[in-house]
Design a protein around this motif. Structure first.
Motif, PDB file in Angstrom:
ATOM      1  N   GLY A  89     -21.167  -0.987 -10.995  1.00 12.08           N
ATOM      2  CA  GLY A  89     -20.388  -0.644 -12.182  1.00 12.08           C
ATOM      3  C   GLY A  89     -19.133  -1.454 -12.377  1.00 12.08           C
ATOM      4  O   GLY A  89     -18.314  -1.118 -13.233  1.00 12.08           O
ATOM      5  N   CYS A  90     -18.974  -2.558 -11.609  1.00 13.79           N
ATOM      6  CA  CYS A  90     -17.751  -3.366 -11.689  1.00 13.79           C
ATOM      7  C   CYS A  90     -18.091  -4.836 -11.955  1.00 13.79           C
ATOM      8  O   CYS A  90     -17.993  -5.676 -11.038  1.00 13.79           O
ATOM      9  CB  CYS A  90     -16.952  -3.231 -10.403  1.00 13.79           C
ATOM     10  SG  CYS A  90     -16.450  -1.542 -10.003  1.00 13.79           S
ATOM     11  N   PRO A  91     -18.476  -5.186 -13.186  1.00  7.25           N
ATOM     12  CA  PRO A  91     -18.840  -6.571 -13.505  1.00  7.25           C
ATOM     13  C   PRO A  91     -17.597  -7.424 -13.770  1.00  7.25           C
ATOM     14  O   PRO A  91     -17.129  -7.533 -14.907  1.00  7.25           O
ATOM     15  CB  PRO A  91     -19.695  -6.419 -14.767  1.00  7.25           C
ATOM     16  CG  PRO A  91     -19.157  -5.188 -15.427  1.00  7.25           C
ATOM     17  CD  PRO A  91     -18.682  -4.279 -14.329  1.00  7.25           C
ATOM     18  N   MET A  92     -17.065  -8.066 -12.734  1.00  8.72           N
ATOM     19  CA  MET A  92     -15.789  -8.775 -12.834  1.00  8.72           C
ATOM     20  C   MET A  92     -16.000 -10.248 -13.201  1.00  8.72           C
ATOM     21  O   MET A  92     -16.630 -11.002 -12.455  1.00  8.72           O
ATOM     22  CB  MET A  92     -15.027  -8.651 -11.519  1.00  8.72           C
ATOM     23  CG  MET A  92     -14.566  -7.236 -11.235  1.00  8.72           C
ATOM     24  SD  MET A  92     -13.773  -7.051  -9.617  1.00  8.72           S
ATOM     25  CE  MET A  92     -15.216  -7.082  -8.548  1.00  8.72           C
ATOM     26  N   LEU A  93     -15.449 -10.651 -14.345  1.00  2.10           N
ATOM     27  CA  LEU A  93     -15.608 -12.027 -14.807  1.00  2.10           C
ATOM     28  C   LEU A  93     -14.873 -13.023 -13.921  1.00  2.10           C
ATOM     29  O   LEU A  93     -15.239 -14.201 -13.875  1.00  2.10           O
ATOM     30  CB  LEU A  93     -15.131 -12.157 -16.256  1.00  2.10           C
ATOM     31  CG  LEU A  93     -15.912 -11.355 -17.302  1.00  2.10           C
ATOM     32  CD1 LEU A  93     -15.367 -11.642 -18.696  1.00  2.10           C
ATOM     33  CD2 LEU A  93     -17.402 -11.670 -17.242  1.00  2.10           C
ATOM     34  N   GLN A  94     -13.821 -12.584 -13.223  1.00  2.52           N
ATOM     35  CA  GLN A  94     -13.115 -13.498 -12.329  1.00  2.52           C
ATOM     36  C   GLN A  94     -14.037 -14.018 -11.229  1.00  2.52           C
ATOM     37  O   GLN A  94     -13.852 -15.138 -10.738  1.00  2.52           O
ATOM     38  CB  GLN A  94     -11.893 -12.808 -11.709  1.00  2.52           C
ATOM     39  CG  GLN A  94     -11.051 -13.701 -10.808  1.00  2.52           C
ATOM     40  CD  GLN A  94     -10.425 -14.883 -11.542  1.00  2.52           C
ATOM     41  OE1 GLN A  94      -9.902 -14.724 -12.642  1.00  2.52           O
ATOM     42  NE2 GLN A  94     -10.468 -16.061 -10.932  1.00  2.52           N
ATOM     43  N   LEU A  95     -15.045 -13.257 -10.871  1.00  3.72           N
ATOM     44  CA  LEU A  95     -16.018 -13.726  -9.894  1.00  3.72           C
ATOM     45  C   LEU A  95     -16.770 -14.951 -10.420  1.00  3.72           C
ATOM     46  O   LEU A  95     -17.073 -15.873  -9.662  1.00  3.72           O
ATOM     47  CB  LEU A  95     -17.009 -12.618  -9.549  1.00  3.72           C
ATOM     48  CG  LEU A  95     -16.475 -11.444  -8.728  1.00  3.72           C
ATOM     49  CD1 LEU A  95     -17.502 -10.315  -8.687  1.00  3.72           C
ATOM     50  CD2 LEU A  95     -16.110 -11.885  -7.318  1.00  3.72           C
ATOM     51  N   VAL A  96     -17.069 -14.945 -11.725  1.00  3.67           N
ATOM     52  CA  VAL A  96     -17.747 -16.097 -12.326  1.00  3.67           C
ATOM     53  C   VAL A  96     -16.821 -17.306 -12.307  1.00  3.67           C
ATOM     54  O   VAL A  96     -17.239 -18.435 -11.991  1.00  3.67           O
ATOM     55  CB  VAL A  96     -18.200 -15.772 -13.759  1.00  3.67           C
ATOM     56  CG1 VAL A  96     -18.888 -16.981 -14.388  1.00  3.67           C
ATOM     57  CG2 VAL A  96     -19.143 -14.570 -13.771  1.00  3.67           C
ATOM     58  N   ILE A  97     -15.551 -17.082 -12.634  1.00  3.69           N
ATOM     59  CA  ILE A  97     -14.590 -18.186 -12.645  1.00  3.69           C
ATOM     60  C   ILE A  97     -14.474 -18.810 -11.252  1.00  3.69           C
ATOM     61  O   ILE A  97     -14.430 -20.031 -11.095  1.00  3.69           O
ATOM     62  CB  ILE A  97     -13.220 -17.702 -13.143  1.00  3.69           C
ATOM     63  CG1 ILE A  97     -13.334 -17.159 -14.579  1.00  3.69           C
ATOM     64  CG2 ILE A  97     -12.194 -18.827 -13.099  1.00  3.69           C
ATOM     65  CD1 ILE A  97     -12.100 -16.447 -15.076  1.00  3.69           C
ATOM     66  N   ASN A  98     -14.450 -17.973 -10.220  1.00  2.00           N
ATOM     67  CA  ASN A  98     -14.367 -18.483  -8.843  1.00  2.00           C
ATOM     68  C   ASN A  98     -15.590 -19.318  -8.467  1.00  2.00           C
ATOM     69  O   ASN A  98     -15.506 -20.192  -7.599  1.00  2.00           O
ATOM     70  CB  ASN A  98     -14.223 -17.326  -7.858  1.00  2.00           C
ATOM     71  CG  ASN A  98     -12.814 -16.775  -7.811  1.00  2.00           C
ATOM     72  OD1 ASN A  98     -11.951 -17.179  -8.585  1.00  2.00           O
ATOM     73  ND2 ASN A  98     -12.565 -15.842  -6.912  1.00  2.00           N
ATOM     74  N   SER A  99     -16.714 -19.035  -9.102  1.00  2.00           N
ATOM     75  CA  SER A  99     -17.919 -19.808  -8.799  1.00  2.00           C
ATOM     76  C   SER A  99     -17.854 -21.201  -9.405  1.00  2.00           C
ATOM     77  O   SER A  99     -18.640 -22.082  -9.020  1.00  2.00           O
ATOM     78  CB  SER A  99     -19.168 -19.074  -9.312  1.00  2.00           C
ATOM     79  OG  SER A  99     -19.262 -19.121 -10.724  1.00  2.00           O
ATOM     80  N   ILE A 100     -16.947 -21.420 -10.346  1.00  2.00           N
ATOM     81  CA  ILE A 100     -16.743 -22.753 -10.931  1.00  2.00           C
ATOM     82  C   ILE A 100     -15.702 -23.526 -10.131  1.00  2.00           C
ATOM     83  O   ILE A 100     -15.936 -24.626  -9.644  1.00  2.00           O
ATOM     84  CB  ILE A 100     -16.258 -22.663 -12.393  1.00  2.00           C
ATOM     85  CG1 ILE A 100     -17.122 -21.733 -13.227  1.00  2.00           C
ATOM     86  CG2 ILE A 100     -16.205 -24.052 -13.025  1.00  2.00           C
ATOM     87  CD1 ILE A 100     -16.528 -21.421 -14.598  1.00  2.00           C
ATOM     88  N   THR A 101     -14.524 -22.925 -10.011  1.00  2.00           N
ATOM     89  CA  THR A 101     -13.371 -23.659  -9.502  1.00  2.00           C
ATOM     90  C   THR A 101     -13.467 -23.952  -8.004  1.00  2.00           C
ATOM     91  O   THR A 101     -13.138 -25.059  -7.563  1.00  2.00           O
ATOM     92  CB  THR A 101     -12.082 -22.888  -9.805  1.00  2.00           C
ATOM     93  OG1 THR A 101     -12.168 -21.557  -9.269  1.00  2.00           O
ATOM     94  CG2 THR A 101     -11.864 -22.788 -11.314  1.00  2.00           C
ATOM     95  N   ALA A 102     -13.894 -22.978  -7.204  1.00  2.00           N
ATOM     96  CA  ALA A 102     -13.934 -23.196  -5.756  1.00  2.00           C
ATOM     97  C   ALA A 102     -14.893 -24.327  -5.365  1.00  2.00           C
ATOM     98  O   ALA A 102     -14.520 -25.199  -4.562  1.00  2.00           O
ATOM     99  CB  ALA A 102     -14.280 -21.900  -5.036  1.00  2.00           C
TER     100      ALA A 102
END
Length: 393
Positions: A89-102
């Motif tokens: 129940g916690c779909p966090m978009l910051q996780l997607v951003i981390n998959s780009i930048t890191a």
């Protein structure tokens, strides 16, 4: 929070450590759950407590090399983390951003940049947002107008970006900028990547009033004569488009993972409700008119999850993951919307109540039919590269 059906994992989690990872992430995020996430959105707050625990447990850095504070795994591991957060129940978009930048910093950043940023990303103590989209460029990144020029040993950045997520809580923004001084005169734009502190003089932003109900807010960002040191350059000057794809394929995997998690949450919620809800003395789950649409949605979701796991596997093996990652994002968007719509329908009027946690997931799921790459551009890519058809744009 509904119990996740046991049969959701074995098809995808063929590796034992993935099953263990999913269980551990689910246990941690399940302590917070859908209501916690909804309350964060309602109060316009970040899920800081959950984010901190994810970092402390090492889950935010599963895809970051061990020498830079991560676990040393890959995007296949990160796919499990992102999906499971959404499934709780916690779909966090910051996780997607981390998959780009890191991945971009790990592959192309200087030693100093890696040391400064990667341990903090892995620990959850630092955030970087990503700025590529512009109103007049869309999917044609060569047409971006935000640009840099040389100034002494450094650069000057000018322009604006659109739909930049979370810059208000980020420590830095990774920017894709046109670099005219590096162009070869063949009509194609040269692009460079820069990492810019969000407190840099000349950087400003204004919120976009968006329907997506997430803690991460969306912004139009402005870069007015921002002076950057040479160290702000990420990777090789003029090679930004090639370098950014180190992050864009993981981005598609992570976007798909969010939608697959949303679909799992919706189907589990619907299955629980259908078993418990009785009409005229019969659980509605016994009616094929309820059961069959849910079963069909489940099949599509499982297919989307398998394709996404394959895309992540290809990326981690160093193979060309572009087609699989794009198709996985395409399938997950469609499958999640079908699952979510049917789950809302099973709940009847209750499906539109925030109490049941479904209706406010709609635009998060719908977002990924359009972003990070539109379904039309995915079809263009597959037609051209998968079927060998002529380029249509």
């Amino acid at each position: 929070m509904p119990a996740q059906p046991m049969f959701f994992s074995p098809l995808v989690d063929t590796a034992e450590h993935h099953r263990e990872l999913r269980e551990n992430v689910g246990r941690l995020v399940g302590k917070y759950g859908r209501k916690y996430y909804q309350d964060c959105v309602k109060r316009h707050e970040e899920p800081d407590a959950l984010w901190a625990e994810l970092g402390e447990a090492g889950f935010l850095g599963v895809h970051i090399p061990e020498e830079h504070g991560g676990v040393g795994g890959g995007i296949a591991d990160y796919n499990v983390v992102v999906e499971e957060c959404a499934a709780q129940g916690c779909p966090m978009l910051q996780l997607v951003i981390n998959s780009i930048t890191a991945p971009i910093i790990a592959a192309h950043g200087s030693d100093a940049m890696k040391a400064e940023w990667l341990p903090g990303i892995a620990a959850g103590t630092k955030k970087i947002c990503f700025a590529i989209t512009e109103p007049d460029a869309g999917s044609n990144t060569h047409k971006v107008k935000t640009q840099v020029t040389s100034q002494g040993d450094g650069f000057v950045l000018n322009g604006s970006k659109y739909w930049t997520s979370g810059i208000d809580v980020a420590d830095a923004v990774m920017i894709v900028a046109r670099d005219p001084e590096m162009e070869a005169g063949d009509g194609r734009s040269a692009l460079s990547l820069f990492l810019v502190p969000t407190d840099a003089p000349g950087l400003s932003y204004q919120p976009i009033d968006a329907a997506v109900m997430t803690p991460e807010k969306q912004f139009t960002t402005f870069y007015d004569n921002i002076e950057l040191p040479a160290e702000a350059l990420t990777g090789r000057r003029g090679a930004g488009l090639k370098q950014v794809f180190v992050g864009l394929n993981p981005e598609r995997v992570s976007a798909a993972a969010i939608n697959n998690g949303i679909a799992r949450f919706a189907l589990a919620q619907a299955a629980d409700y259908a078993r418990d809800r009785s009409v005229w003395g019969t659980p509605i789950a016994q009616h094929q008119g309820v059961a069959h649409p849910l079963a069909e949605a489940y099949i599509h979701v499982q297919a989307a999850r398998l394709l996404n796991a394959r895309a992540a596997q290809l990326f981690d093996q160093g193979e060309d993951a572009a087609e699989a990652a794009n198709m996985a994002k395409f399938m997950a968007a469609d499958a999640s919307l079908k699952a979510l719509d049917q789950a809302i329908q099973v709940h009847g009027g209750n499906g539109l109540s925030y109490e049941y946690g479904l209706a406010d997931l709609w635009f998060i799921a719908r977002l990924h039919k359009t972003a990070p790459v539109s379904r039309e551009m995915v079809l263009n890519h597959v037609a051209q590269n998968g079927l060998g058809l002529p380029k249509s744009y």
